[in-house]
Design a protein around this motif. Structure first.
Motif: not given
Length: 596
Positions: A328-353
């Motif tokens: 679920s990648p999404a890029v802010d209007a400025d084109g310089k901020t990427l949001f995505f979900s992952s269960d591979g980076h350190r998180g709280m459990g499951g998929m984190d944003i």
């Protein structure tokens, strides 16, 4: 459900003649369903068995294990506890599964104990258990340092008892396109297909969702992936053909029949699950499990070529992609901020944003958005509204199925303040815990919402939002707007006053505005705090819609903490405290001169 969400078949046709059946017979029949990943049917069989054999350790264990494979994993705990209490040797992995269940229930100290015990008994499981322990420590630390945003369930107008996810909200915040597997006519028994729905918002209320178009919704799974800023281009996932990305255009009042993207995006031998086109239309970020990736699902980018088609896809690399799933990648209007979900980076459990900033020609190390945005369950599909004061995302957290939530920020462009999470080296002696606000209302007799199960302490109002900076300089004037009980919608008189402020701000570029929201003292303090922020943001949104630069606005919410007068009566008290204070401040530079 494809991608992140787990689909459970409906509980159709599971008929168990329990009379005279032994626990072994129930176990055998349930195992047949479980191995076939028919978890809902397996659960029905095990629960029928427990009616006849309520103390059987194996039936309790299998019931708990099955709950761990379904949405609503927290329900597993009482069955796994019963199995362990009756027979601690019921299964060699009982400690691991209890750890997972305690983690789902936010009982982090207990989760840590059981994970460590499992690691002692099974040295070969060290890597997996260490990952779970890392999640537990991070989750506990994150929940003790919540980020400055209010999280609210969007409510029953959008969410149902089925899955809702992937909210795509127009730049003005008043149109939502989303995906749901709610029942449809003509669906085969035991199968619910995903369809795309649309809802409009008026007076802060979402309309009843309707299927978006017969041109888009097909017999198989289809899901909304992203929406262009002008609301006229929709990117779609189609399960048909193995899982590919399609595009549809809004022509007049009708969506066109979707067409697939080219083979640089839709690889014939792989599965493409979600995609996002940047605001300038020049880059497409999408996810795929194609050969040569780093995990089970990676994020790729394709650039628009002079031919008007998408070029060769490039993997975003190891900074973003891991050995797990990125989606679920999404890029802010400025084109310089990427949001995505992952269960591979350190998180709280499951998929984190997560978010990553593009600097010096490369994506930076992703930052976990922290609690309460992320939870111990799956959180994904994050997207900001045009004024950057709100965001929408989907989560599995509360209801045992995916639901859509909204975030409200104190400051525009604040995205999400990096959570100041203490180093997660160890757990405190006693777990604290906090919880998300669900559908806040306030200023009236409200039932006190339950805190997280791991705490006897109510959540503090200070958990919700951090004050934005106050413009430095002399205050030129202060205006008041008033609201009815439980309301955050401007009336005609309020709008008229704001039109005067808009005109003044447009004529005086060296003036900024501080918008402060307040409530009376009726109802729950946490909910009042959320309401005060919504009131302030409704004013800020009105000003930005009229053309005021959001960077000239600062927003704060105080709940009932700063009454203007006594709350002892309604007419001369509480009515005056349900207000917005708008201060017009001449901006002064650090040297003391008025800003140009």
């Amino acid at each position: 459900m494809h991608r992140i969400l787990v689909t459970a078949a409906l509980l159709f046709g599971v008929s168990v003649a329990s009379f005279g059946q032994s626990a072994k017979e129930f176990l055998k029949k349930g195992e047949t369903h479980y191995v076939a990943k028919q978890y809902a049917q397996a659960l029905e069989v095990y629960q029928q068995g427990l009616k006849k054999h309520p103390k059987d350790a194996r039936l309790n264990f299998r019931t708990g294990l099955t709950y761990l494979s379904l949405p609503g994993r927290s329900e597993s705990l009482r069955y796994l506890q019963a199995a362990y209490t009756t027979n601690p040797s019921v299964d060699e992995n009982i400690y691991y599964y209890l750890g997972l269940s305690y983690q789902s229930n936010k009982q982090f100290q207990k989760a840590l104990e059981f994970f460590n015990e499992h690691k002692k008994r099974h040295a070969s499981a060290k890597d997996d258990v260490d990952k779970r322990i890392s999640q537990v420590l991070f989750a506990d630390s994150a929940m003790r340092a919540p980020s400055g945003a209010v999280v609210e369930n969007v409510g029953k107008a959008i969410n149902s008892s089925f899955h809702e996810y992937s909210p795509l909200v127009s730049s003005d915040g008043n149109t939502m396109i989303f995906t749901s597997n709610r029942p449809n006519d003509g669906v085969p028994s035991g199968k619910l297909y995903e369809d795309i729905y649309i809802s409009k918002r008026a007076n802060n209320q979402w309309s009843k969702p309707q299927k978006i178009s017969p041109n888009i919704n097909i017999k198989f799974n289809d899901a909304a992936a992203s929406l262009s800023r002008d609301g006229k281009t929709l990117i779609i996932y189609y399960e048909y053909g193995g899982g590919d990305i399609y595009i549809s255009q809004l022509k007049g009042n009708e969506w066109s029949k979707p067409i697939p993207l080219n083979q640089n995006v839709n690889s014939p031998a792989s599965w493409e699950t979600s995609a996002f086109v940047t605001a300038d239309g020049q880059k497409l970020y999408f996810t795929s499990n194609r050969a040569g990736g780093m995990g089970s699902l990676d994020i790729y980018v394709s650039e628009m070529e002079i031919t008007g088609d998408w070029g060769k896809a490039k993997n975003l690399g190891p900074t973003i992609n891991t050995g797990g799933r990125e989606d679920s990648p999404a890029v802010d209007a400025d084109g310089k901020t990427l949001f995505f979900s992952s269960d591979g980076h350190r998180g709280m459990g499951g998929m984190d944003i997560f978010r990553s900033e593009y600097k010096d020609g490369k994506w930076q190390k992703p930052v976990n958005l922290g609690y309460p945005i992320n939870s111990v369950e799956d959180d994904s599909f994050f997207g900001l509204t045009g004024d950057r004061r709100q965001a929408f995302f989907s989560s599995m957290r509360e209801e045992g199925n995916s639901e859509i939530y909204t975030l409200t920020f104190n400051e525009p462009y604040m995205v999400v303040a990096e959570a100041q999470i203490p180093p997660p080296d160890e757990l405190p002696a006693k777990n604290t815990g906090s919880r998300t606000v669900r559908q806040p209302t306030s200023e009236g007799p409200q039932p006190v919402e339950k805190p997280a199960r791991t705490s006897n302490k109510p959540a503090s109002a200070n958990n919700y939002g951090r004050p934005g900076p106050v413009p430095s300089g002399p205050t030129l004037s202060r205006k008041l707007l008033f609201f009815a009980t439980n309301r955050d919608v401007l009336d005609k008189e309020g709008a008229r006053k704001l039109d005067d402020i808009v005109a003044y701000l447009k004529a005086n570029k060296d003036v900024s505005s501080l918008i402060e929201g307040h409530t009376d003292n009726q109802g729950n303090a946490v909910l009042n705090n959320a309401l005060s922020i919504r009131r302030a943001n409704s004013v800020a949104r009105y000003l930005t819609d009229k053309g005021v630069d959001p960077r000239r606005l600062s927003v704060r919410g105080y709940g009932a903490r700063r009454p203007l007068v006594s709350n002892d009566d309604e007419m001369d008290g509480r009515q005056l405290n349900r207000r917005i204070e708008i201060s017009l401040i001449k901006v002064v530079s650090p040297r003391g001169t008025v800003a140009e």
